[in-house]
Design a protein around this motif. Sequence first.
Motif, PDB file in Angstrom:
ATOM      1  N   THR A   1       0.847  -1.194   0.000  1.00 46.85           N
ATOM      2  CA  THR A   1       0.000   0.000   0.000  1.00 46.85           C
ATOM      3  C   THR A   1       0.883   1.245   0.000  1.00 46.85           C
ATOM      4  O   THR A   1       2.110   1.156   0.052  1.00 46.85           O
ATOM      5  CB  THR A   1      -0.919   0.019   1.234  1.00 46.85           C
ATOM      6  N   ASP A   2       0.264   2.413  -0.017  1.00 49.44           N
ATOM      7  CA  ASP A   2       1.026   3.663  -0.043  1.00 49.44           C
ATOM      8  C   ASP A   2       1.604   4.045   1.322  1.00 49.44           C
ATOM      9  O   ASP A   2       2.382   4.998   1.424  1.00 49.44           O
ATOM     10  CB  ASP A   2       0.140   4.816  -0.540  1.00 49.44           C
ATOM     11  N   ASP A   3       1.249   3.306   2.369  1.00 50.05           N
ATOM     12  CA  ASP A   3       1.688   3.676   3.713  1.00 50.05           C
ATOM     13  C   ASP A   3       3.197   3.568   3.905  1.00 50.05           C
ATOM     14  O   ASP A   3       3.756   4.204   4.795  1.00 50.05           O
ATOM     15  CB  ASP A   3       0.984   2.798   4.759  1.00 50.05           C
ATOM     16  N   TRP A   4       3.855   2.744   3.083  1.00 49.90           N
ATOM     17  CA  TRP A   4       5.296   2.549   3.240  1.00 49.90           C
ATOM     18  C   TRP A   4       6.079   3.830   2.958  1.00 49.90           C
ATOM     19  O   TRP A   4       7.251   3.953   3.350  1.00 49.90           O
ATOM     20  CB  TRP A   4       5.786   1.458   2.285  1.00 49.90           C
ATOM     21  N   ARG A   5       5.444   4.809   2.310  1.00 54.11           N
ATOM     22  CA  ARG A   5       6.158   6.015   1.877  1.00 54.11           C
ATOM     23  C   ARG A   5       6.736   6.832   3.029  1.00 54.11           C
ATOM     24  O   ARG A   5       7.526   7.746   2.805  1.00 54.11           O
ATOM     25  CB  ARG A   5       5.236   6.892   1.025  1.00 54.11           C
ATOM     26  N   VAL A   6       6.380   6.479   4.251  1.00 54.99           N
ATOM     27  CA  VAL A   6       6.946   7.182   5.390  1.00 54.99           C
ATOM     28  C   VAL A   6       8.473   7.043   5.427  1.00 54.99           C
ATOM     29  O   VAL A   6       9.179   7.899   5.973  1.00 54.99           O
ATOM     30  CB  VAL A   6       6.313   6.667   6.700  1.00 54.99           C
ATOM     31  N   VAL A   7       9.005   5.974   4.829  1.00 59.04           N
ATOM     32  CA  VAL A   7      10.456   5.753   4.870  1.00 59.04           C
ATOM     33  C   VAL A   7      11.167   6.220   3.600  1.00 59.04           C
ATOM     34  O   VAL A   7      12.357   5.949   3.427  1.00 59.04           O
ATOM     35  CB  VAL A   7      10.794   4.261   5.114  1.00 59.04           C
ATOM     36  N   ARG A   8      10.469   6.919   2.714  1.00 60.33           N
ATOM     37  CA  ARG A   8      11.117   7.375   1.477  1.00 60.33           C
ATOM     38  C   ARG A   8      12.392   8.176   1.715  1.00 60.33           C
ATOM     39  O   ARG A   8      13.380   7.997   0.979  1.00 60.33           O
ATOM     40  CB  ARG A   8      10.126   8.194   0.640  1.00 60.33           C
ATOM     41  N   PRO A   9      12.453   9.079   2.737  1.00 55.62           N
ATOM     42  CA  PRO A   9      13.706   9.816   2.941  1.00 55.62           C
ATOM     43  C   PRO A   9      14.901   8.934   3.277  1.00 55.62           C
ATOM     44  O   PRO A   9      16.054   9.368   3.154  1.00 55.62           O
ATOM     45  CB  PRO A   9      13.377  10.742   4.119  1.00 55.62           C
ATOM     46  N   ALA A  10      14.638   7.685   3.701  1.00 57.79           N
ATOM     47  CA  ALA A  10      15.731   6.792   4.084  1.00 57.79           C
ATOM     48  C   ALA A  10      16.258   5.961   2.929  1.00 57.79           C
ATOM     49  O   ALA A  10      17.328   5.346   3.046  1.00 57.79           O
ATOM     50  CB  ALA A  10      15.271   5.857   5.207  1.00 57.79           C
ATOM     51  N   ILE A  11      15.557   5.946   1.797  1.00 58.84           N
ATOM     52  CA  ILE A  11      15.886   4.995   0.737  1.00 58.84           C
ATOM     53  C   ILE A  11      17.255   5.259   0.125  1.00 58.84           C
ATOM     54  O   ILE A  11      18.142   4.379   0.107  1.00 58.84           O
ATOM     55  CB  ILE A  11      14.793   4.997  -0.346  1.00 58.84           C
ATOM     56  N   TRP A  12      17.481   6.468  -0.410  1.00 53.37           N
ATOM     57  CA  TRP A  12      18.749   6.723  -1.100  1.00 53.37           C
ATOM     58  C   TRP A  12      19.944   6.658  -0.162  1.00 53.37           C
ATOM     59  O   TRP A  12      20.978   6.059  -0.521  1.00 53.37           O
ATOM     60  CB  TRP A  12      18.693   8.053  -1.847  1.00 53.37           C
ATOM     61  N   PRO A  13      19.875   7.247   1.042  1.00 53.73           N
ATOM     62  CA  PRO A  13      21.006   7.062   1.971  1.00 53.73           C
ATOM     63  C   PRO A  13      21.258   5.594   2.291  1.00 53.73           C
ATOM     64  O   PRO A  13      22.410   5.170   2.437  1.00 53.73           O
ATOM     65  CB  PRO A  13      20.564   7.837   3.215  1.00 53.73           C
ATOM     66  N   SER A  14      20.179   4.805   2.393  1.00 49.04           N
ATOM     67  CA  SER A  14      20.338   3.387   2.689  1.00 49.04           C
ATOM     68  C   SER A  14      21.060   2.664   1.561  1.00 49.04           C
ATOM     69  O   SER A  14      21.966   1.855   1.806  1.00 49.04           O
ATOM     70  CB  SER A  14      18.972   2.744   2.925  1.00 49.04           C
ATOM     71  N   LEU A  15      20.679   2.957   0.323  1.00 49.75           N
ATOM     72  CA  LEU A  15      21.319   2.285  -0.805  1.00 49.75           C
ATOM     73  C   LEU A  15      22.791   2.679  -0.918  1.00 49.75           C
ATOM     74  O   LEU A  15      23.648   1.859  -1.246  1.00 49.75           O
ATOM     75  CB  LEU A  15      20.564   2.613  -2.099  1.00 49.75           C
ATOM     76  N   GLY A  16      23.085   3.958  -0.638  1.00 52.20           N
ATOM     77  CA  GLY A  16      24.488   4.378  -0.607  1.00 52.20           C
ATOM     78  C   GLY A  16      25.251   3.669   0.496  1.00 52.20           C
ATOM     79  O   GLY A  16      26.414   3.282   0.332  1.00 52.20           O
ATOM     80  N   GLY A  17      24.590   3.491   1.649  1.00 52.04           N
ATOM     81  CA  GLY A  17      25.217   2.779   2.753  1.00 52.04           C
ATOM     82  C   GLY A  17      25.489   1.319   2.415  1.00 52.04           C
ATOM     83  O   GLY A  17      26.496   0.751   2.856  1.00 52.04           O
ATOM     84  N   VAL A  18      24.614   0.699   1.632  1.00 50.53           N
ATOM     85  CA  VAL A  18      24.827  -0.690   1.225  1.00 50.53           C
ATOM     86  C   VAL A  18      26.118  -0.813   0.416  1.00 50.53           C
ATOM     87  O   VAL A  18      26.931  -1.722   0.652  1.00 50.53           O
ATOM     88  CB  VAL A  18      23.628  -1.208   0.394  1.00 50.53           C
ATOM     89  N   VAL A  19      26.309   0.098  -0.529  1.00 48.66           N
ATOM     90  CA  VAL A  19      27.526   0.065  -1.359  1.00 48.66           C
ATOM     91  C   VAL A  19      28.760   0.242  -0.482  1.00 48.66           C
ATOM     92  O   VAL A  19      29.751  -0.496  -0.614  1.00 48.66           O
ATOM     93  CB  VAL A  19      27.465   1.159  -2.443  1.00 48.66           C
ATOM     94  N   ALA A  20      28.720   1.212   0.443  1.00 52.80           N
ATOM     95  CA  ALA A  20      29.864   1.453   1.332  1.00 52.80           C
ATOM     96  C   ALA A  20      30.100   0.261   2.254  1.00 52.80           C
ATOM     97  O   ALA A  20      31.255  -0.143   2.477  1.00 52.80           O
ATOM     98  CB  ALA A  20      29.621   2.721   2.148  1.00 52.80           C
TER      99      ALA A  20
END
Length: 253
Positions: free
Chosen positions: A73-92
């Motif tokens: 559902t659309d409720d997951w969007r609360v974590v959108r600000p965390a997505i790109w930093p998280s993906l960058g953190g995965v690479v690091a």
Amino acid sequence: MLLVSLPILGTVGVLLCITLASYVQSLTGFAFGLIFLALVGVLDLIPMEVAANAVTLITLSQTLFYFREYPLTDDWRVVRPAIWPSLGGVVAGLALLFWLSDSALYLLKIALGISVVGSAALLVMRFEPKTEIDPPRSFALTGLLAGLMGGLFSTAGPPLVYKLYRQPLSLPVIRQALLVMFGLSQLVRLGMVLITGQFTPTSIAYAVLAVPLLFAVTRCNRRYPLKLSPFAISRVAAFLLLIAGIGLIVTAL
């Protein structure tokens, strides 16, 4: 063919670790990857990177099964600000894993042990939900920390669990948000290990063994749950995590 090449004694040990880790996850809702990695690290059953790659496949399988039963559902969007930093953190985190695996494996085990002990602490803490959602920058920092853990150990749970359970959100929304973050980070991690040639058939073999065992343990626990209060269950799970984490740190030192 993949399973035939696995050493018998080592495979039995790994299956026992999977069973215990699955049981802890069925009690807590998270921490499968942390306790599985801690156990194989303490017992020195398989290389850490092989175990982490297997956890990546297992987590992706769990995420796909969940969203097949419970559409997003659309409720997951609360974590959108965390997505790109998280993906960058995965690479690091993945780059750090490659470096530590080659030059300082003991540091990797100590870091994992500290993460496991931290997860035990999370289980005994009483979360006080806030009245308002935290600002985006707070989610971004949490995403970065979770991504680093996801890249290193294929387990991004503790920072996200702590953050989301303190928000004024319902449990279904928290679960959706967690699984969206886990799924995205694991997809990026899987792509990175495939591109860099760090993924081996052995990880696939252990994942193939683990997935049905994990679901079997979870179903068994639902049919025959421990006759304990949620408070007592959290203490049992925290104790298991604490022992695994301390054991990993001691063996590394």
